[in-house]
Design an enzyme around this catalytic site. Structure first.
Site, short mmCIF file in Angstrom:
data_model
loop_
_atom_site.label_atom_id
_atom_site.label_comp_id
_atom_site.label_asym_id
_atom_site.label_seq_id
_atom_site.Cartn_x
_atom_site.Cartn_y
_atom_site.Cartn_z
N TYR A 142 0.78 -1.12 0.03
CA TYR A 142 -0.06 -0.21 0.12
C TYR A 142 1.05 1.22 0.06
O TYR A 142 0.48 2.39 -0.44
CB TYR A 142 -0.86 0.09 1.33
CG TYR A 142 -2.29 -0.35 1.07
CD1 TYR A 142 -2.45 -1.85 0.89
CD2 TYR A 142 -3.18 -0.07 1.10
CE1 TYR A 142 -3.42 -2.69 1.00
CE2 TYR A 142 -4.79 -0.44 1.29
CZ TYR A 142 -4.58 -1.79 0.83
OH TYR A 142 -5.94 -2.50 0.91
N LYS A 193 2.61 -15.12 3.04
CA LYS A 193 2.86 -16.07 1.85
C LYS A 193 4.36 -16.32 1.80
O LYS A 193 5.03 -15.91 0.83
CB LYS A 193 2.38 -15.40 0.67
CG LYS A 193 2.31 -15.94 -0.56
CD LYS A 193 1.34 -17.01 -0.59
CE LYS A 193 1.31 -17.78 -2.02
NZ LYS A 193 0.30 -19.05 -1.81
N ASP A 225 -3.44 -18.04 1.12
CA ASP A 225 -4.41 -18.66 0.57
C ASP A 225 -5.39 -19.66 1.39
O ASP A 225 -6.25 -20.04 1.45
CB ASP A 225 -4.09 -19.38 -0.75
CG ASP A 225 -2.71 -20.14 -0.63
OD1 ASP A 225 -2.07 -20.02 0.72
OD2 ASP A 225 -2.29 -20.85 -1.32
N ASP A 249 -6.48 -6.64 4.37
CA ASP A 249 -7.86 -5.96 3.62
C ASP A 249 -8.64 -7.24 3.22
O ASP A 249 -9.96 -6.97 3.38
CB ASP A 249 -7.10 -5.09 2.31
CG ASP A 249 -8.14 -4.33 1.65
OD1 ASP A 249 -9.34 -3.99 2.31
OD2 ASP A 249 -8.12 -4.56 0.37
N ASP A 253 -12.55 -8.62 4.78
CA ASP A 253 -13.76 -8.55 3.94
C ASP A 253 -14.60 -10.00 3.98
O ASP A 253 -15.80 -10.02 4.05
CB ASP A 253 -13.68 -8.07 2.30
CG ASP A 253 -13.88 -6.66 2.28
OD1 ASP A 253 -13.68 -5.87 3.28
OD2 ASP A 253 -14.34 -6.38 1.18
C1 IPM Z 1 -10.51 -0.90 3.83
C2 IPM Z 1 -10.80 -0.35 2.33
C3 IPM Z 1 -9.38 0.56 1.97
C4 IPM Z 1 -8.20 -0.30 2.16
C5 IPM Z 1 -9.66 1.18 0.80
C6 IPM Z 1 -10.86 2.14 0.49
C7 IPM Z 1 -8.58 2.24 0.34
O1 IPM Z 1 -10.79 -1.32 1.56
O2 IPM Z 1 -10.57 0.01 4.70
O3 IPM Z 1 -10.60 -2.15 4.16
O4 IPM Z 1 -7.82 -0.88 1.15
O5 IPM Z 1 -7.66 -0.34 3.01
MG MG Z 2 -11.10 -3.05 2.55
#
Ligand code: IPM
Ligand code: MG
Length: 361
Positions: A142, A193, A225, A249, A253
């Site tokens: 990042y 990884k 993975d 990240d 999710d």
């Molecule tokens: C998160 C989001 C951000 C990230 C994006 C919006 C830049 O997906 O906070 O998880 O990738 O960190």
């Molecule tokens: Mg995210």
């Protein structure tokens, strides 16, 4: 007590969900005798519209000087075609790095009342799960150099993003993870990884060294993975997952979805001193923005995390968490967590219901 909170409502559903979190904070403030002062600042797409840039020095300064930052979400299709250095997401990344918020804490647990919204079969989920993703937030690919160059083999333009981690960066996030595990179920899973990436080999060696200071905490390792697969195969096996920015990240999710909806997951991003920025893990959901249908719970729970982590108001935070649990048990549902045929509350109605519980509780 008096607390100063910088508020970044942002774009899309950001303003609606932050309004509900503020409503809940005020309700808690009234109950316990605290005053929360809010200073609203622009960041993301709305800042591009007004200031031409996603993040201004003024916003950074106000956030730095506040006791804490509450953030909704940034971004949307309106700004998809702006220069990559000016994208709304840059505001988020800029705030994270300017405030030194290296530790991103993303708890994911199963709410009994939402078991039916969980996409995983009951036999697999068993007794549910209660895990936390401890994501490094100011390093990795990042924040490496992003650039393009002509490829050497005539393959055209090559996009490049440097992935790197220093031992210092890994050590401080690893310590956070072990400290957290100590007061939970005493297990850390380090996700990397290392079978492919040098970055990950440094990560793994460093986590292994840090673990020696925490003999009471069990440590295991997983390739990313496999971790992605294990999260849907047996989420109950995890306690604290410590991982880098990119893997965190993605995995957070995934972890959110197994709770039933991405609209449920809060997060805290902390610096070395415990100052923090609090935001839902979901995005700005432009497709449902302005309709008063988004789920405000992730942002409301983020406000609870703020009380706990930055203001040391544990009882107050627990009252919010209990109110959320209670309204879910009462059958209150926003559209994202409602099953077919169930009544659906609007964003503001959900906020009201949670406030009612807080007043009662
Ligand atoms: C998160 C989001 C951000 C990230 C994006 C919006 C830049 O997906 O906070 O998880 O990738 O960190
Ligand atoms: Mg995210």
């Amino acid at each position: 007590m008096d607390f100063n909170i910088a508020v970044v409502k942002g774009d899309g559903i950001g303003p609606e969900i932050v309004d509900e979190a503020i409503k809940v904070l005020n309700c808690v403030g009234e109950k316990f005798g605290h005053t929360f002062n809010y200073k609203e600042v622009l960041a993301g797409g709305c800042s591009i519209d007004v200031n031409g840039v996603p993040l201004t020095q003024e916003t950074i300064d106000i956030c730095k000087n506040a006791d804490s930052v509450l953030l909704g979400a940034v971004g949307g299709p309106k700004w998809d075609n702006v220069d990559s250095t000016l994208r709304p997401e840059k505001a988020l990344l800029g705030l994270r790095s300017e405030l030194g918020l290296f530790a991103n804490i993303r708890p994911a647990m199963m709410y009994e009342a939402l078991a039916d919204a969980c996409p995983i079969k009951k036999e697999i989920i068993g007794d549910g799960f209660d895990l936390v993703v401890c994501r490094e937030l100011t390093g990795d690919v990042y924040f490496g150099k992003h650039y393009r160059k002509e490829s050497e083999n005539g393959y055209g333009i090559m996009g490049c993003d440097d992935m790197n981690y220093s031992t210092y960066e890994v050590e401080r996030i690893a310590r956070r993870a072990f400290e957290m595990a100590r007061v939970r179920s005493k297990k850390v899973t380090s996700v990397d990884k290392a079978n492919v990436l040098e970055t990950s080999r440094v990560w793994r060696e460093t986590v292994t060294k840090v673990a020696k200071d925490y003999p009471d905490v069990e440590l295991d390792y997983m390739y990313v993975d496999n971790a992605a697969m294990q999260l849907v195969r047996n989420p109950g096996q995890f306690d604290v997952i410590v991982t880098g920015n990119l893997f965190g990240d993605i995995l957070s999710d995934e972890a959110s979805m197994i709770t039933g909806s991405i609209g449920m997951l809060p997060s805290a991003s902390l610096n070395e001193g415990g100052r923090g920025m609090y935001e839902p893990i979901h995005g700005s959901a432009p497709d449902i923005a302005g309709k008063n249908i988004a789920n405000p719970i992730a942002t409301i729970l983020s406000a609870a995390m703020m009380l706990k982590y930055s203001f040391n108001l544990t009882d107050e935070a627990n009252v919010i968490e209990k109110a959320v649990n209670d309204v879910l048990n009462d059958g209150c549902r926003t559209a994202d967590i409602a099953l077919k045929g169930e009544d659906v509350l609007s964003t503001s109605q959900m906020g009201d219901k949670i406030c009612e519980k807080i007043k009662l509780g």
